[in-house]
Design an enzyme around this catalytic site. Structure first.
Site, PDB file in Angstrom:
ATOM      1  N   THR A 156       6.556  42.422  23.648  1.00 55.75           N
ATOM      2  CA  THR A 156       6.174  43.303  24.752  1.00 55.75           C
ATOM      3  C   THR A 156       7.412  43.948  25.344  1.00 55.75           C
ATOM      4  O   THR A 156       8.443  43.275  25.495  1.00 55.75           O
ATOM      5  CB  THR A 156       5.399  42.568  25.870  1.00 55.75           C
ATOM      6  OG1 THR A 156       5.350  43.415  27.026  1.00 55.75           O
ATOM      7  CG2 THR A 156       6.046  41.254  26.281  1.00 55.75           C
ATOM      8  N   ASP A 182       7.997  40.107  30.139  1.00 56.55           N
ATOM      9  CA  ASP A 182       7.341  39.252  31.144  1.00 56.55           C
ATOM     10  C   ASP A 182       6.689  38.007  30.542  1.00 56.55           C
ATOM     11  O   ASP A 182       5.587  37.627  30.931  1.00 56.55           O
ATOM     12  CB  ASP A 182       6.311  40.073  31.938  1.00 56.55           C
ATOM     13  CG  ASP A 182       5.219  40.638  31.053  1.00 56.55           C
ATOM     14  OD1 ASP A 182       5.403  40.658  29.815  1.00 56.55           O
ATOM     15  OD2 ASP A 182       4.194  41.063  31.585  1.00 56.55           O
ATOM     16  N   ARG A 192      -6.741  46.180  22.148  1.00 53.87           N
ATOM     17  CA  ARG A 192      -7.179  45.165  23.109  1.00 53.87           C
ATOM     18  C   ARG A 192      -8.644  44.885  22.759  1.00 53.87           C
ATOM     19  O   ARG A 192      -9.346  45.776  22.295  1.00 53.87           O
ATOM     20  CB  ARG A 192      -6.991  45.684  24.529  1.00 53.87           C
ATOM     21  CG  ARG A 192      -5.490  45.928  24.804  1.00 53.87           C
ATOM     22  CD  ARG A 192      -5.179  46.173  26.249  1.00 53.87           C
ATOM     23  NE  ARG A 192      -3.737  46.121  26.485  1.00 53.87           N
ATOM     24  CZ  ARG A 192      -2.939  47.182  26.537  1.00 53.87           C
ATOM     25  NH1 ARG A 192      -3.430  48.396  26.389  1.00 53.87           N
ATOM     26  NH2 ARG A 192      -1.649  47.038  26.760  1.00 53.87           N
ATOM     27  N   ASP A 229       1.331  37.358  26.599  1.00 50.58           N
ATOM     28  CA  ASP A 229       0.621  36.155  27.055  1.00 50.58           C
ATOM     29  C   ASP A 229      -0.875  36.196  26.741  1.00 50.58           C
ATOM     30  O   ASP A 229      -1.473  35.177  26.376  1.00 50.58           O
ATOM     31  CB  ASP A 229       0.804  35.985  28.565  1.00 50.58           C
ATOM     32  CG  ASP A 229       2.147  35.344  28.894  1.00 50.58           C
ATOM     33  OD1 ASP A 229       2.751  34.732  27.990  1.00 50.58           O
ATOM     34  OD2 ASP A 229       2.584  35.462  30.053  1.00 50.58           O
ATOM     35  N   GLY A 280      -0.182  45.702  23.943  1.00 47.43           N
ATOM     36  CA  GLY A 280       0.638  46.917  23.845  1.00 47.43           C
ATOM     37  C   GLY A 280       1.638  46.798  22.709  1.00 47.43           C
ATOM     38  O   GLY A 280       2.200  45.736  22.484  1.00 47.43           O
ATOM     39  N   ASP A 310       7.744  44.659  28.268  1.00 45.21           N
ATOM     40  CA  ASP A 310       7.833  44.288  29.691  1.00 45.21           C
ATOM     41  C   ASP A 310       8.743  43.085  29.978  1.00 45.21           C
ATOM     42  O   ASP A 310       9.060  42.833  31.135  1.00 45.21           O
ATOM     43  CB  ASP A 310       6.434  43.976  30.238  1.00 45.21           C
ATOM     44  CG  ASP A 310       5.611  45.234  30.428  1.00 45.21           C
ATOM     45  OD1 ASP A 310       6.203  46.316  30.403  1.00 45.21           O
ATOM     46  OD2 ASP A 310       4.382  45.123  30.600  1.00 45.21           O
ATOM     47  N   ARG A 329       3.431  47.434  34.543  1.00 46.51           N
ATOM     48  CA  ARG A 329       2.287  47.379  35.479  1.00 46.51           C
ATOM     49  C   ARG A 329       2.374  46.146  36.363  1.00 46.51           C
ATOM     50  O   ARG A 329       2.104  46.202  37.550  1.00 46.51           O
ATOM     51  CB  ARG A 329       0.974  47.399  34.694  1.00 46.51           C
ATOM     52  CG  ARG A 329      -0.255  47.636  35.569  1.00 46.51           C
ATOM     53  CD  ARG A 329      -1.518  47.632  34.731  1.00 46.51           C
ATOM     54  NE  ARG A 329      -1.551  48.754  33.807  1.00 46.51           N
ATOM     55  CZ  ARG A 329      -2.145  48.728  32.614  1.00 46.51           C
ATOM     56  NH1 ARG A 329      -2.745  47.641  32.190  1.00 46.51           N
ATOM     57  NH2 ARG A 329      -2.144  49.799  31.844  1.00 46.51           N
TER      58      ARG A 329
END
Ligand code: ADP
Ligand code: F6P
Length: 325
Positions: free
Chosen positions: A130, A134, A77, A108, A16, A132, A176
């Site tokens: 990202t 994360d 992707r 990751d 993303g 996120d 997500r």
């Protein structure tokens, strides 16, 4: 082992997109050129590498990009990269184009691809990109700061109308698999509830009871921040309205969180990480990922980085709950 001399480096963005990726690309290009390297840009992540969408980049090619959202190299992707055959082909293409060092900006998954390429002889450095947040080895990821500010501003606006109409608002933010955006918005926007993918078994009956209690106390709105990983915001709104009698609306902020001009923090951190990735390659390092921890820019072995686990800090979540009186 003799150190490989790096003459040409490549840079790609993968997974993303995230605001600030352009600042990182610009830093890789300009610091690479400044150190006498040739710099090649690979379009559309690993898919573009396999399709040989490779261009030479000059300092001017990255002019006027630091303030732009998205990624000038585009991203994708790529399922093929998950296969051994795809990885072998990607490494062979790097060799064909003389790319001795590759900077991979992504999450990751993208780092797992970089790890495979490192084992196949291409020096790789990952940069965390990202919205996120994360990635376990780093407290900072490119794009989170911009995304969380975008979401915060949107939620402020929803809150205004929510108060005017005395409504419950369920506002869905991205994430997500990770609840960091939800948690930060929950604290920054003073939400009554935060729903995160890390806590899938949230108690809707307790939310209903809390809304009823808040109504009795004269509260004029009720804000629920719901992460994409829980989702179902529209049906949730219907259920809550039916159970509480309080008008309830769902707002899904969506991909606007991934776009927009990066904040100062995203521009600066991404620039430093981009330059650092080039320095690591020049030092002959490979299979490393850049991170930011305890106030410092650091780097980790990708294997180690990927084995780390990141969890929502319980104290921060407790504070969010305690402040939602
Ligand atoms: P992110 O990098 O943000 O975590 P993805 O998980 O979608 O995003 O991964 C981005 C891309 O990285 C994938 O489309 C794929 O090309 C590559 N990738 C992901 N996992 C692996 C893996 N285990 N081995 C090789 N490549 C991978
Ligand atoms: O970039 C991370 C992320 O925005 C997640 O929060 C989200 O779940 C996912 O990407 C959605 O990606 P897309 O809609 O591009 O498949």
């Amino acid at each position: 082992m003799a150190q490989k001399i790096i003459r040409t480096i490549g840079v790609l963005t993968s997974g993303g997109d995230a605001p600030g990726m352009n600042a990182a690309i610009r830093a890789v290009v300009r610091s690479g050129l400044g150190k006498g390297l040739k710099v090649r840009g690979i379009r559309k992540g690993y898919q573009g590498l396999l399709n040989e969408e490779i261009i030479d980049l000059s300092a001017r090619d990255v002019s006027d990009t630091i303030q732009r959202g998205g990624t000038i190299l585009q991203t994708a992707r790529c399922e093929e990269m998950r296969t051994e055959e795809g990885q072998q082909m990607a490494a062979a293409i790097c060799k064909k184009y003389g790319i001795d060092g590759l900077v991979v900006i992504g999450g990751d998954g993208s780092f797992a691809g970089a790890q495979k390429l490192a084992h196949l002889g291409v020096n790789t450095i990952g940069i965390p990109g990202t919205i996120d947040l994360d990635i376990a080895c780093t407290e900072y990821t490119i794009g989170f700061d911009t995304a969380v500010n975008t979401a915060m501003e949107a939620i402020d606006k929803v809150r205004d109308t929510s108060t005017s109409h005395e409504r419950c608002s369920i506002i869905e933010v991205m994430g997500r698999d990770a609840g960091y955006l939800a948690l930060w918005c929950g604290i920054a926007n003073g939400a009554e509830r935060i729903l995160m993918p890390e806590e899938h078994d949230y108690d809707e009956a307790a939310i209903v009871a809390d809304i009823q209690e808040c109504r009795k106390r004269g509260k004029k709105n009720y804000i629920i921040i719901n992460a994409e990983g829980i989702g179902d915001s529209i049906n949730m709104a219907k259920r809550i309205e039916e159970a509480t009698g309080m008008e309830t609306r769902a707002t899904i902020i969506g991909h606007m969180q991934r776009g927009g001009s990066p904040t100062c923090k995203d521009r600066v951190y991404a620039s430093i990480m981009g330059a650092m990735a080039v320095d690591l390659l020049m030092e002959g390092k490979s299979n490393r990922v850049v991170g930011y921890r305890h106030g410092e820019y650091v780097d980790f072995d990708i294997n180690e980085a990927l084995s780390m686990k990141k969890t929502i800090p319980q104290y921060q979540y407790d504070v969010a709950k305690a402040l939602a009186l």
